[in-house]
Design an enzyme around this catalytic site. Structure first.
Site, PDB file in Angstrom:
ATOM      1  N   ASN A   1       0.868  -1.172   0.000  1.00  0.00           N
ATOM      2  CA  ASN A   1       0.000   0.000   0.000  1.00  0.00           C
ATOM      3  C   ASN A   1       0.907   1.224   0.000  1.00  0.00           C
ATOM      4  O   ASN A   1       1.493   1.557   1.021  1.00  0.00           O
ATOM      5  CB  ASN A   1      -0.895  -0.024   1.250  1.00  0.00           C
ATOM      6  CG  ASN A   1      -1.677   1.269   1.424  1.00  0.00           C
ATOM      7  OD1 ASN A   1      -1.789   2.067   0.496  1.00  0.00           O
ATOM      8  ND2 ASN A   1      -2.211   1.481   2.623  1.00  0.00           N
ATOM      9  N   TRP A   2       1.012   1.859  -1.143  1.00  0.00           N
ATOM     10  CA  TRP A   2       1.945   2.978  -1.279  1.00  0.00           C
ATOM     11  C   TRP A   2       1.426   4.251  -0.618  1.00  0.00           C
ATOM     12  O   TRP A   2       2.148   5.229  -0.488  1.00  0.00           O
ATOM     13  CB  TRP A   2       2.237   3.246  -2.762  1.00  0.00           C
ATOM     14  CG  TRP A   2       3.070   2.201  -3.435  1.00  0.00           C
ATOM     15  CD1 TRP A   2       3.334   0.919  -2.990  1.00  0.00           C
ATOM     16  CD2 TRP A   2       3.784   2.337  -4.673  1.00  0.00           C
ATOM     17  NE1 TRP A   2       4.149   0.266  -3.881  1.00  0.00           N
ATOM     18  CE2 TRP A   2       4.439   1.112  -4.935  1.00  0.00           C
ATOM     19  CE3 TRP A   2       3.920   3.373  -5.599  1.00  0.00           C
ATOM     20  CZ2 TRP A   2       5.225   0.902  -6.066  1.00  0.00           C
ATOM     21  CZ3 TRP A   2       4.699   3.159  -6.733  1.00  0.00           C
ATOM     22  CH2 TRP A   2       5.345   1.941  -6.957  1.00  0.00           C
ATOM     23  N   LYS A   3       0.146   4.253  -0.253  1.00  0.00           N
ATOM     24  CA  LYS A   3      -0.489   5.443   0.333  1.00  0.00           C
ATOM     25  C   LYS A   3      -0.276   6.655  -0.597  1.00  0.00           C
ATOM     26  O   LYS A   3      -0.228   6.492  -1.805  1.00  0.00           O
ATOM     27  CB  LYS A   3       0.047   5.694   1.739  1.00  0.00           C
ATOM     28  CG  LYS A   3       0.016   4.424   2.592  1.00  0.00           C
ATOM     29  CD  LYS A   3       0.132   4.682   4.045  1.00  0.00           C
ATOM     30  CE  LYS A   3       0.232   3.359   4.787  1.00  0.00           C
ATOM     31  NZ  LYS A   3       0.033   3.478   6.207  1.00  0.00           N
TER      32      LYS A   3
ATOM     33  N   HIS B   1      -9.537   1.073   4.195  1.00  0.00           N
ATOM     34  CA  HIS B   1      -8.298   1.209   4.978  1.00  0.00           C
ATOM     35  C   HIS B   1      -8.589   2.104   6.184  1.00  0.00           C
ATOM     36  O   HIS B   1      -9.380   3.051   6.090  1.00  0.00           O
ATOM     37  CB  HIS B   1      -7.199   1.815   4.100  1.00  0.00           C
ATOM     38  CG  HIS B   1      -5.855   1.771   4.758  1.00  0.00           C
ATOM     39  ND1 HIS B   1      -5.459   2.704   5.681  1.00  0.00           N
ATOM     40  CD2 HIS B   1      -4.834   0.880   4.653  1.00  0.00           C
ATOM     41  CE1 HIS B   1      -4.234   2.389   6.106  1.00  0.00           C
ATOM     42  NE2 HIS B   1      -3.843   1.284   5.502  1.00  0.00           N
TER      43      HIS B   1
ATOM     44  N   GLU C   1      -7.034   4.459   7.466  1.00  0.00           N
ATOM     45  CA  GLU C   1      -6.807   5.896   7.233  1.00  0.00           C
ATOM     46  C   GLU C   1      -8.010   6.514   6.526  1.00  0.00           C
ATOM     47  O   GLU C   1      -8.370   7.664   6.780  1.00  0.00           O
ATOM     48  CB  GLU C   1      -5.510   6.093   6.426  1.00  0.00           C
ATOM     49  CG  GLU C   1      -4.283   5.825   7.294  1.00  0.00           C
ATOM     50  CD  GLU C   1      -3.063   5.346   6.538  1.00  0.00           C
ATOM     51  OE1 GLU C   1      -3.012   5.464   5.298  1.00  0.00           O
ATOM     52  OE2 GLU C   1      -2.136   4.833   7.203  1.00  0.00           O
TER      53      GLU C   1
ATOM     54  N   GLU D   1      -5.744  -5.352  10.081  1.00  0.00           N
ATOM     55  CA  GLU D   1      -4.752  -4.321  10.360  1.00  0.00           C
ATOM     56  C   GLU D   1      -5.066  -3.622  11.680  1.00  0.00           C
ATOM     57  O   GLU D   1      -5.881  -2.687  11.722  1.00  0.00           O
ATOM     58  CB  GLU D   1      -4.752  -3.280   9.240  1.00  0.00           C
ATOM     59  CG  GLU D   1      -4.386  -3.837   7.894  1.00  0.00           C
ATOM     60  CD  GLU D   1      -3.702  -2.792   7.025  1.00  0.00           C
ATOM     61  OE1 GLU D   1      -2.576  -3.057   6.598  1.00  0.00           O
ATOM     62  OE2 GLU D   1      -4.285  -1.715   6.812  1.00  0.00           O
TER      63      GLU D   1
ATOM     64  N   GLY E   1       2.142   1.925  10.707  1.00  0.00           N
ATOM     65  CA  GLY E   1       3.070   3.051  10.616  1.00  0.00           C
ATOM     66  C   GLY E   1       3.719   3.420  11.934  1.00  0.00           C
ATOM     67  O   GLY E   1       4.315   4.484  12.064  1.00  0.00           O
TER      68      GLY E   1
ATOM     69  N   SER F   1       3.157  -2.578  10.172  1.00  0.00           N
ATOM     70  CA  SER F   1       4.612  -2.609  10.362  1.00  0.00           C
ATOM     71  C   SER F   1       5.248  -3.939   9.988  1.00  0.00           C
ATOM     72  O   SER F   1       6.156  -4.417  10.669  1.00  0.00           O
ATOM     73  CB  SER F   1       4.966  -2.202  11.800  1.00  0.00           C
ATOM     74  OG  SER F   1       4.477  -0.900  12.082  1.00  0.00           O
TER      75      SER F   1
ATOM     76  N   GLY G   1       4.764   1.197   4.781  1.00  0.00           N
ATOM     77  CA  GLY G   1       6.104   1.797   4.711  1.00  0.00           C
ATOM     78  C   GLY G   1       7.132   0.958   3.965  1.00  0.00           C
ATOM     79  O   GLY G   1       7.816   1.467   3.062  1.00  0.00           O
TER      80      GLY G   1
HETATM   81  C1  PEP Z   1      -0.898  -0.097   5.822  1.00  0.00           C
HETATM   82  O1  PEP Z   1      -0.932   1.058   5.464  1.00  0.00           O
HETATM   83  O2  PEP Z   1      -1.770  -0.867   5.403  1.00  0.00           O
HETATM   84  C2  PEP Z   1       0.189  -0.556   6.704  1.00  0.00           C
HETATM   85  C3  PEP Z   1       0.122  -1.733   7.220  1.00  0.00           C
HETATM   86  O3  PEP Z   1       1.240   0.329   6.934  1.00  0.00           O
HETATM   87  P1  PEP Z   1       2.661  -0.017   7.642  1.00  0.00           P
HETATM   88  O4  PEP Z   1       3.169  -1.281   7.022  1.00  0.00           O
HETATM   89  O5  PEP Z   1       3.519   1.165   7.319  1.00  0.00           O
HETATM   90  O6  PEP Z   1       2.396  -0.167   9.105  1.00  0.00           O
END
Ligand code: PEP
Length: 249
Positions: free
Chosen positions: A10-12, A95, A97, A167, A173, A213, A235
């Site tokens: 997931n590049w966000k 997601h 976010e 998640e 993050g 993460s 990330g």
């Molecule tokens: C995500 O955005 O779905 C995610 C898991 O981010 P990260 O790996 O940075 O925690």
């Protein structure tokens, strides 16, 4: 039944079209693995470049969101046929976010899941609890409910092809990863609720990812758990470590 692992990046809100081409060029040789489905979810405006850059590889491209109507007066939104026409195969839905900053609810998540399926896009549906909810002991109740609402009116055949990403919000993050036991417990609970809605066959087919993460240092332990079928990676998906995550064994 052996479920194929699926690792999605997931590049966000990162990477312009030209940066996307550069990153895919760098990652292409590193993410080869016949045993794993690999998906890059880029920003909307970078999707065309991503699809072009991924040609000749097994990398599939996904969007990070879409709207649940076909077309019309929805300023700023993107319709499912705009995604399928350019060759997008997956779409992240709900997601945390988007739930936190853009007012997505379990109900809009369900509408988007149904619309994505109608257009043969594979939804990657995100569920997960806050730290406060975990500390209150309501994680499994909450995730069961999120899953049930997301799957409302989804047929068994379509549910079998879906991806659900567990998640925990406190792990996204933050560098804090759920322990493999914590992640497995909730992923198993999601599979259990899928078996209650449908049946064992559906529960054994649906792929359930862990996200929060994930990096190469923890991917092997997480992805080896019986109910964890890969990861949704934020990330680390923007770095060469993503190649090591895909090749976690
Ligand atoms: C995500 O955005 O779905 C995610 C898991 O981010 P990260 O790996 O940075 O925690």
């Amino acid at each position: 039944m052996m479920r194929k692992k699926i690792v999605a990046g997931n590049w966000k809100m990162n990477k312009t079209p030209s940066e996307t081409v550069e990153l895919i060029k760098a990652l292409k040789p590193l993410v080869k693995n016949d045993e794993v489905d690999v998906v890059f979810c880029t920003p909307f405006v970078s999707l065309v470049s991503a699809i072009e850059a991924a040609k000749g590889s097994d990398i599939a491209i996904g969007a990070q969101n879409m709207y649940y109507e076909e077309s019309g007066a929805y300023t700023g939104e993107v319709a499912p046929n705009m995604l399928t026409e350019i060759g997008v195969q997956y779409v992240v839905i709900g997601h945390s976010e988007r739930r936190a900053y853009f007012s997505e609810t379990d109900e809009t998540v369900n509408k988007k899941v149904l619309k994505a399926i109608e257009h043969k896009l594979i939804p990657i549906v995100c569920v997960g609890e806050t730290l406060e909810q975990r500390e209150q002991g309501i994680t499994v109740d909450l995730v069961r409910l999120q899953t049930k609402i997301a799957l409302k009116n989804v047929s068994k055949e379509d549910a079998m092809k879906m991806v659900i990403a567990y998640e925990p919000i406190w792990a996204i993050g933050t560098g804090k990863t759920a322990t493999s036991q914590q992640a497995e417990e909730v992923c198993a609970a999601i599979r259990q609720v899928v078996s209650e809605i449908y049946d064992q066959e559906t529960a054994q087919a649906v792929r359930i990812q862990y996200g929060g993460s994930v990096k190469s240092a923890n991917a092997k332990e997480l992805f080896s758990m019986p109910n964890i079928d890969g990861g949704l990676v934020g990330g680390a998906s923007l770095t060469t470590d993503f190649g090591n995550i895909v090749n976690y064994k």
